[in-house]
Design a protein around this motif. Sequence first.
Motif, PDB file in Angstrom:
ATOM      1  N   VAL A   1      84.971 -22.260   4.150  1.00 33.62           N
ATOM      2  CA  VAL A   1      84.263 -23.462   3.687  1.00 33.62           C
ATOM      3  C   VAL A   1      85.202 -24.658   3.681  1.00 33.62           C
ATOM      4  O   VAL A   1      84.843 -25.759   4.109  1.00 33.62           O
ATOM      5  N   ARG A   2      86.416 -24.460   3.207  1.00 37.23           N
ATOM      6  CA  ARG A   2      87.392 -25.552   3.122  1.00 37.23           C
ATOM      7  C   ARG A   2      87.655 -26.181   4.490  1.00 37.23           C
ATOM      8  O   ARG A   2      87.798 -27.410   4.599  1.00 37.23           O
ATOM      9  N   CYS A   3      87.705 -25.365   5.533  1.00 37.15           N
ATOM     10  CA  CYS A   3      88.047 -25.851   6.877  1.00 37.15           C
ATOM     11  C   CYS A   3      86.833 -25.952   7.805  1.00 37.15           C
ATOM     12  O   CYS A   3      86.997 -26.087   9.021  1.00 37.15           O
ATOM     13  N   LEU A   4      85.628 -25.910   7.244  1.00 39.01           N
ATOM     14  CA  LEU A   4      84.413 -25.956   8.060  1.00 39.01           C
ATOM     15  C   LEU A   4      84.195 -27.347   8.640  1.00 39.01           C
ATOM     16  O   LEU A   4      84.099 -28.333   7.912  1.00 39.01           O
ATOM     17  N   LEU A   5      84.127 -27.428   9.965  1.00 43.08           N
ATOM     18  CA  LEU A   5      83.871 -28.702  10.654  1.00 43.08           C
ATOM     19  C   LEU A   5      82.375 -28.970  10.708  1.00 43.08           C
ATOM     20  O   LEU A   5      81.571 -28.054  10.886  1.00 43.08           O
ATOM     21  N   LEU A   6      82.004 -30.236  10.586  1.00 38.52           N
ATOM     22  CA  LEU A   6      80.595 -30.616  10.655  1.00 38.52           C
ATOM     23  C   LEU A   6      79.976 -30.203  11.988  1.00 38.52           C
ATOM     24  O   LEU A   6      78.801 -29.837  12.050  1.00 38.52           O
ATOM     25  N   GLU A   7      80.770 -30.243  13.055  1.00 43.21           N
ATOM     26  CA  GLU A   7      80.240 -29.918  14.387  1.00 43.21           C
ATOM     27  C   GLU A   7      79.849 -28.445  14.518  1.00 43.21           C
ATOM     28  O   GLU A   7      79.188 -28.060  15.474  1.00 43.21           O
ATOM     29  N   ASN A   8      80.266 -27.637  13.553  1.00 45.34           N
ATOM     30  CA  ASN A   8      79.942 -26.205  13.591  1.00 45.34           C
ATOM     31  C   ASN A   8      78.730 -25.846  12.743  1.00 45.34           C
ATOM     32  O   ASN A   8      78.447 -24.661  12.527  1.00 45.34           O
ATOM     33  N   ILE A   9      78.019 -26.866  12.259  1.00 43.81           N
ATOM     34  CA  ILE A   9      76.780 -26.639  11.498  1.00 43.81           C
ATOM     35  C   ILE A   9      75.605 -26.992  12.403  1.00 43.81           C
ATOM     36  O   ILE A   9      75.477 -28.132  12.849  1.00 43.81           O
ATOM     37  N   TYR A  10      74.755 -26.016  12.704  1.00 39.22           N
ATOM     38  CA  TYR A  10      73.636 -26.209  13.619  1.00 39.22           C
ATOM     39  C   TYR A  10      72.316 -26.038  12.864  1.00 39.22           C
ATOM     40  O   TYR A  10      71.827 -24.908  12.705  1.00 39.22           O
ATOM     41  N   LEU A  11      71.756 -27.152  12.421  1.00 37.80           N
ATOM     42  CA  LEU A  11      70.511 -27.078  11.657  1.00 37.80           C
ATOM     43  C   LEU A  11      69.358 -26.555  12.503  1.00 37.80           C
ATOM     44  O   LEU A  11      68.532 -25.778  12.011  1.00 37.80           O
TER      45      LEU A  11
ATOM     46  N   THR B   1      92.639 -25.909  14.561  1.00 40.93           N
ATOM     47  CA  THR B   1      94.076 -26.121  14.767  1.00 40.93           C
ATOM     48  C   THR B   1      94.644 -27.172  13.816  1.00 40.93           C
ATOM     49  O   THR B   1      95.809 -27.089  13.419  1.00 40.93           O
ATOM     50  N   GLU B   2      93.833 -28.155  13.433  1.00 42.86           N
ATOM     51  CA  GLU B   2      94.341 -29.240  12.576  1.00 42.86           C
ATOM     52  C   GLU B   2      94.758 -28.733  11.198  1.00 42.86           C
ATOM     53  O   GLU B   2      95.767 -29.150  10.643  1.00 42.86           O
ATOM     54  N   THR B   3      93.986 -27.823  10.632  1.00 44.42           N
ATOM     55  CA  THR B   3      94.320 -27.267   9.316  1.00 44.42           C
ATOM     56  C   THR B   3      95.096 -25.961   9.427  1.00 44.42           C
ATOM     57  O   THR B   3      95.623 -25.465   8.437  1.00 44.42           O
ATOM     58  N   GLY B   4      95.169 -25.409  10.642  1.00 44.56           N
ATOM     59  CA  GLY B   4      95.841 -24.133  10.830  1.00 44.56           C
ATOM     60  C   GLY B   4      94.986 -22.950  10.411  1.00 44.56           C
ATOM     61  O   GLY B   4      95.478 -21.834  10.276  1.00 44.56           O
ATOM     62  N   PHE B   5      93.673 -23.187  10.231  1.00 43.29           N
ATOM     63  CA  PHE B   5      92.782 -22.113   9.794  1.00 43.29           C
ATOM     64  C   PHE B   5      92.605 -21.081  10.897  1.00 43.29           C
ATOM     65  O   PHE B   5      92.281 -21.411  12.024  1.00 43.29           O
ATOM     66  N   ARG B   6      92.816 -19.800  10.544  1.00 43.47           N
ATOM     67  CA  ARG B   6      92.605 -18.687  11.463  1.00 43.47           C
ATOM     68  C   ARG B   6      91.526 -17.785  10.892  1.00 43.47           C
ATOM     69  O   ARG B   6      91.493 -17.517   9.692  1.00 43.47           O
ATOM     70  N   ILE B   7      90.657 -17.296  11.762  1.00 43.27           N
ATOM     71  CA  ILE B   7      89.558 -16.430  11.331  1.00 43.27           C
ATOM     72  C   ILE B   7      90.101 -15.059  10.958  1.00 43.27           C
ATOM     73  O   ILE B   7      90.911 -14.487  11.686  1.00 43.27           O
TER      74      ILE B   7
ATOM     75  N   GLU C   1      88.043 -39.501   5.348  1.00 43.65           N
ATOM     76  CA  GLU C   1      89.081 -39.924   6.288  1.00 43.65           C
ATOM     77  C   GLU C   1      89.344 -38.875   7.364  1.00 43.65           C
ATOM     78  O   GLU C   1      90.385 -38.864   8.004  1.00 43.65           O
ATOM     79  N   GLY C   2      88.385 -37.962   7.550  1.00 42.89           N
ATOM     80  CA  GLY C   2      88.555 -36.925   8.560  1.00 42.89           C
ATOM     81  C   GLY C   2      89.508 -35.820   8.146  1.00 42.89           C
ATOM     82  O   GLY C   2      90.086 -35.141   8.999  1.00 42.89           O
ATOM     83  N   LYS C   3      89.672 -35.641   6.833  1.00 40.47           N
ATOM     84  CA  LYS C   3      90.554 -34.595   6.321  1.00 40.47           C
ATOM     85  C   LYS C   3      89.803 -33.763   5.284  1.00 40.47           C
ATOM     86  O   LYS C   3      88.941 -34.280   4.574  1.00 40.47           O
ATOM     87  N   PRO C   4      90.145 -32.463   5.179  1.00 35.03           N
ATOM     88  CA  PRO C   4      89.462 -31.632   4.176  1.00 35.03           C
ATOM     89  C   PRO C   4      89.830 -32.050   2.756  1.00 35.03           C
ATOM     90  O   PRO C   4      90.944 -32.524   2.513  1.00 35.03           O
TER      91      PRO C   4
END
Length: 250
Positions: free
Chosen positions: A131-141, A152-158, A195-198
Amino acid sequence: VREYALTCDRYVKATGDHPIKDFRRHFESDFLQFIKKDGLNEHTQAKQLRQLQGFWKWAFEEEYISKKVAISKVRPTQREPGIYTIEQLDRMESFISKKIESVPQLQKKSVQNQLRAFWMLRETGMRGNEVRCLLLENIYLEKRMISIREDTETGFRIKGRAEASVPISNRLMTFLKDDLSQRENREKYFCDTSEGKPQWARLDNMTQTFSRMQKQLDIRNVKPLHGFRSFVATRLLENGIDLSITRDIL
């Protein structure tokens, strides 16, 4: 790093600042007795011993010692995972909503992100970092789906290194339609600072936010973020969802 430094500090206080090569077997029991007197519970004691074992493993690999040091393990009693009740979640939602109306303008964005995280965790059972690193572009209503992808920006790995998707419930859909229609151009993350940051730089920060909320609402014995996963899993199973489907969603 802070936790590791604390382990080192406790060890030195318990055994004295001895040369690495002069390790003695009784140092381990000295350390364990010291942290017990310090009031640490069994789970924290086990964690401290794991971290101490990590140090001695490193010391052997770097050839500071010639023989491996094996630190005994504490096996704490397994605790039942705490699960939020619906009443507790309703109180949490009400608490955040009222807070949005009462805080100064500069703090509103932060509290809005708390409400966003609350609804996403409550309705999907996603992990805190997801949730913390969820990008808006990955939400498909239109597909009623949220994609879990690395960032890559936050370094989040699945976890498990495999991309996956989570269904959007009716309640979450209602929230998202309203929330996403009010986004600013610079926002990239679901919980964005504008500002484009989590909102939370680290998972620890996010956990602390919900932990403080729990204390204010006198909600006890539930892990701040993992309690949502337990809640979602329990609700799915109670409503007759097959165990394998519940597992796949989580």
